[in-house]
Design an enzyme around this catalytic site. Structure first.
Site, PDB file in Angstrom:
ATOM      1  N   HIS A   1       0.838  -1.219  -0.047  1.00 10.63           N
ATOM      2  CA  HIS A   1       0.075  -0.050   0.003  1.00 10.63           C
ATOM      3  C   HIS A   1       0.854   1.377   0.040  1.00 10.63           C
ATOM      4  CE1 HIS A   1      -3.220  -2.646   1.282  1.00 10.63           C
ATOM      5  NE2 HIS A   1      -4.159  -1.730   0.698  1.00 10.63           N
TER       6      HIS A   1
ATOM      7  N   LYS B   1      -1.092   5.179   4.544  1.00  8.99           N
ATOM      8  CA  LYS B   1      -2.127   4.303   5.302  1.00  8.99           C
ATOM      9  C   LYS B   1      -1.795   3.936   6.888  1.00  8.99           C
ATOM     10  CE  LYS B   1      -4.236  -0.469   4.738  1.00  8.99           C
ATOM     11  NZ  LYS B   1      -5.332   0.264   4.942  1.00  8.99           N
TER      12      LYS B   1
HETATM   13  N1  LIG Z   1     -13.087  -0.750   1.855  1.00 11.31           N
HETATM   14  C1  LIG Z   1     -12.320  -0.126   0.821  1.00 11.31           C
HETATM   15  O1  LIG Z   1     -12.711  -0.585  -0.333  1.00 11.31           O
HETATM   16  C2  LIG Z   1     -11.348   0.830   1.231  1.00 11.31           C
HETATM   17  C3  LIG Z   1     -11.024   0.859   2.552  1.00 11.31           C
HETATM   18  N2  LIG Z   1     -10.399   1.985   2.668  1.00 11.31           N
HETATM   19  C4  LIG Z   1     -10.138   2.245   4.100  1.00 11.31           C
HETATM   20  O2  LIG Z   1     -10.696   3.544   4.363  1.00 11.31           O
HETATM   21  C5  LIG Z   1     -10.172   4.365   5.487  1.00 11.31           C
HETATM   22  C6  LIG Z   1     -10.015   5.769   4.850  1.00 11.31           C
HETATM   23  O3  LIG Z   1      -8.818   5.681   3.785  1.00 11.31           O
HETATM   24  P1  LIG Z   1      -8.276   7.072   3.293  1.00 11.31           P
HETATM   25  O4  LIG Z   1      -9.423   7.668   2.479  1.00 11.31           O
HETATM   26  O5  LIG Z   1      -7.196   6.579   2.448  1.00 11.31           O
HETATM   27  O6  LIG Z   1      -7.925   7.717   4.501  1.00 11.31           O
HETATM   28  P2  LIG Z   1      -7.908   9.388   4.664  1.00 11.31           P
HETATM   29  O7  LIG Z   1      -6.839   9.550   6.002  1.00 11.31           O
HETATM   30  O8  LIG Z   1      -7.129  10.083   3.609  1.00 11.31           O
HETATM   31  O9  LIG Z   1      -9.265   9.833   5.052  1.00 11.31           O
HETATM   32  C7  LIG Z   1      -9.781   9.757   6.274  1.00 11.31           C
HETATM   33  C8  LIG Z   1     -10.490  11.015   6.445  1.00 11.31           C
HETATM   34  O10 LIG Z   1     -11.479  10.750   7.523  1.00 11.31           O
HETATM   35  C9  LIG Z   1     -11.354  12.052   8.074  1.00 11.31           C
HETATM   36  N3  LIG Z   1     -12.121  11.730   9.803  1.00 11.31           N
HETATM   37  C10 LIG Z   1     -11.276  11.191  10.899  1.00 11.31           C
HETATM   38  N4  LIG Z   1     -12.115  11.302  11.780  1.00 11.31           N
HETATM   39  C11 LIG Z   1     -13.290  11.649  11.467  1.00 11.31           C
HETATM   40  C12 LIG Z   1     -14.679  11.958  12.037  1.00 11.31           C
HETATM   41  N5  LIG Z   1     -14.799  11.450  13.208  1.00 11.31           N
HETATM   42  N6  LIG Z   1     -15.672  12.089  11.286  1.00 11.31           N
HETATM   43  C13 LIG Z   1     -15.435  12.409  10.072  1.00 11.31           C
HETATM   44  N7  LIG Z   1     -14.407  12.352   9.562  1.00 11.31           N
HETATM   45  C14 LIG Z   1     -13.290  12.150  10.001  1.00 11.31           C
HETATM   46  C15 LIG Z   1      -9.989  12.542   8.187  1.00 11.31           C
HETATM   47  O11 LIG Z   1     -10.135  14.086   8.695  1.00 11.31           O
HETATM   48  C16 LIG Z   1      -9.734  12.392   6.732  1.00 11.31           C
HETATM   49  O12 LIG Z   1     -10.154  13.429   5.897  1.00 11.31           O
HETATM   50  C17 LIG Z   1      -9.186   3.535   5.891  1.00 11.31           C
HETATM   51  O13 LIG Z   1      -9.612   2.781   6.955  1.00 11.31           O
HETATM   52  C18 LIG Z   1      -8.879   2.660   4.599  1.00 11.31           C
HETATM   53  O14 LIG Z   1      -8.091   1.696   5.055  1.00 11.31           O
HETATM   54  C19 LIG Z   1      -9.429   2.903   1.782  1.00 11.31           C
HETATM   55  C20 LIG Z   1      -9.610   2.380   0.595  1.00 11.31           C
HETATM   56  C21 LIG Z   1     -10.483   1.468   0.031  1.00 11.31           C
HETATM   57  O1  LIG Z   2      -6.205   2.462   2.982  1.00 10.37           O
HETATM   58  C1  LIG Z   2      -6.139   1.887   1.913  1.00 10.37           C
HETATM   59  O2  LIG Z   2      -5.990   2.679   0.996  1.00 10.37           O
HETATM   60  C2  LIG Z   2      -6.982   0.654   1.533  1.00 10.37           C
HETATM   61  N1  LIG Z   2      -7.517   0.145   2.672  1.00 10.37           N
HETATM   62  C3  LIG Z   2      -8.230  -1.144   2.514  1.00 10.37           C
HETATM   63  C4  LIG Z   2      -7.545  -1.964   3.307  1.00 10.37           C
HETATM   64  O3  LIG Z   2      -7.043  -1.830   4.303  1.00 10.37           O
HETATM   65  O4  LIG Z   2      -7.679  -3.405   2.776  1.00 10.37           O
HETATM   66  C5  LIG Z   2      -8.883  -1.550   1.229  1.00 10.37           C
HETATM   67  C6  LIG Z   2      -7.846  -1.174   0.256  1.00 10.37           C
HETATM   68  O5  LIG Z   2      -6.693  -2.142   0.316  1.00 10.37           O
HETATM   69  C7  LIG Z   2      -7.172   0.374   0.203  1.00 10.37           C
END
Ligand SMILES: NC(=O)C1=CN([C@@H]2O[C@H](COP(=O)(O)OP(=O)(O)OC[C@H]3O[C@@H](n4cnc5c(N)ncnc54)[C@H](O)[C@@H]3O)[C@@H](O)[C@H]2O)C=CC1
Ligand SMILES: O=C(O)C1=N[C@H](C(=O)O)C[C@H](O)C1
Length: 253
Positions: free
Chosen positions: A140, A144
């Site tokens: 990643h 992350k």
């Molecule tokens: N299930 C999936 O397909 C995917 C899951 N993810 C997961 O999604 C999550 C976010 O990933 P990213 O967008 O890369 O992180 P990021 O750090 O870019 O975004 C997270 C956002 O949440 C905000 N935030 C924190 N606490 C908050 C609250 N209480 N209320 C509202 N907003 C709040 C932060 O200020 C930030 O803007 C991670 O856990 C990641 O692993 C990421 C990509 C795909």
């Molecule tokens: O943080 C990410 O970027 C992602 N988070 C998810 C994970 O932890 O599996 C999904 C994807 O891998 C991207």
């Protein structure tokens, strides 16, 4: 207001200024049958979501924030689509407990919304019974927060369950002398290695081995748009599925 806008599902996004949240806002905005009514990030008041009349919330925040957000959604009768990682068995049980008191509310929690990633996990679960060795390597972007990834953890659990069903014992490994971490994390008996490097987005390899052959199953997300078809599918479906749905598999079938 056009006829389309009158019938569009009203969507709020939590984590709206994050990498995923921004992409989700764009995707919802571009979908004719969805209307983005609230874009909330850290420090904003969640009541904005209720005031905007959101019917579905999408959460891509942090493992620390997601449980409070989700409880708020369930208590306010708002369906939730959650991509944020950090869901242990204990957390899922807690969510089921909240939902028991709100039988009309739907929650979809998926470790990965990429269709290819969902298939990769299914293929890995299917292959697991035929190979004595298996290791997962997830790669990643370096911003992350969690390791190993939610996807790798979920994959390891699926593989461990399939191995147990097939009566397979631990994978062979003669390591006796180990620098801490060299053999990765142990998730239900499956070794998981986490790589972080600039230039990467989200990638995973599942390496199986048995006598005379290996099988590698690999998935790559090169761009966060790869998650959007899965997110939009869940947004459209969550209201029709009361209770907790874990993973995208049930929605694809
Ligand atoms: N299930 C999936 O397909 C995917 C899951 N993810 C997961 O999604 C999550 C976010 O990933 P990213 O967008 O890369 O992180 P990021 O750090 O870019 O975004 C997270 C956002 O949440 C905000 N935030 C924190 N606490 C908050 C609250 N209480 N209320 C509202 N907003 C709040 C932060 O200020 C930030 O803007 C991670 O856990 C990641 O692993 C990421 C990509 C795909
Ligand atoms: O943080 C990410 O970027 C992602 N988070 C998810 C994970 O932890 O599996 C999904 C994807 O891998 C991207």
């Amino acid at each position: 207001m056009t006829e389309q806008q009158k019938t569009a599902a009203r969507v709020g996004v939590l984590g709206a200024r994050g990498r995923m949240g921004m992409e989700v806002c764009k995707a919802v905005d571009s979908a004719a049958d969805l209307e983005l009514v609230a874009a909330v990030d850290q420090g904003d008041d969640l009541d904005a979501v209720a005031q905007a009349g959101a019917e579905v919330v999408v959460d891509f925040t942090t493992p620390d924030a997601v449980m409070d957000n989700l409880r708020w959604c369930v208590e306010h009768g708002v369906h939730a689509v959650v991509g944020t990682t950090g869901f242990t068995g204990q957390r899922l049980a807690e969510v089921r407990g909240w939902l028991a008191g709100r039988p009309g509310v739907g929650v979809v929690i998926a470790p990965n919304f990429g269709i290819g990633a969902v298939l990769m996990m299914q293929f890995a679960a299917r292959a697991a019974r035929y190979f004595e060795s298996v290791e997962i390597v997830e790669q990643h972007h370096p911003r992350k927060l969690d390791a190993p990834s939610g996807t790798a953890t979920h994959t390891a659990r699926l593989i461990a369950a399939a191995r147990a069903d097939a009566g397979l014992g631990p994978a062979p490994d003669a390591t006796r002398d180990e620098v801490a971490g060299a053999r990765g994390a142990d998730i239900d008996g499956v070794r998981v290695h986490a790589v972080r490097a600039t230039g990467l987005v989200a990638h995973q390899e599942v390496l199986f081995g048995t006598t005379g052959e290996t099988l590698t199953i690999r998935h790559d997300s090169y761009d966060r748009v790869s998650f959007m078809p899965g997110v939009l599918l869940a947004v459209r479906e969550v209201g029709r599925r009361p209770g907790l749905t874990v993973g995208l598999d049930a929605l694809l079938d």
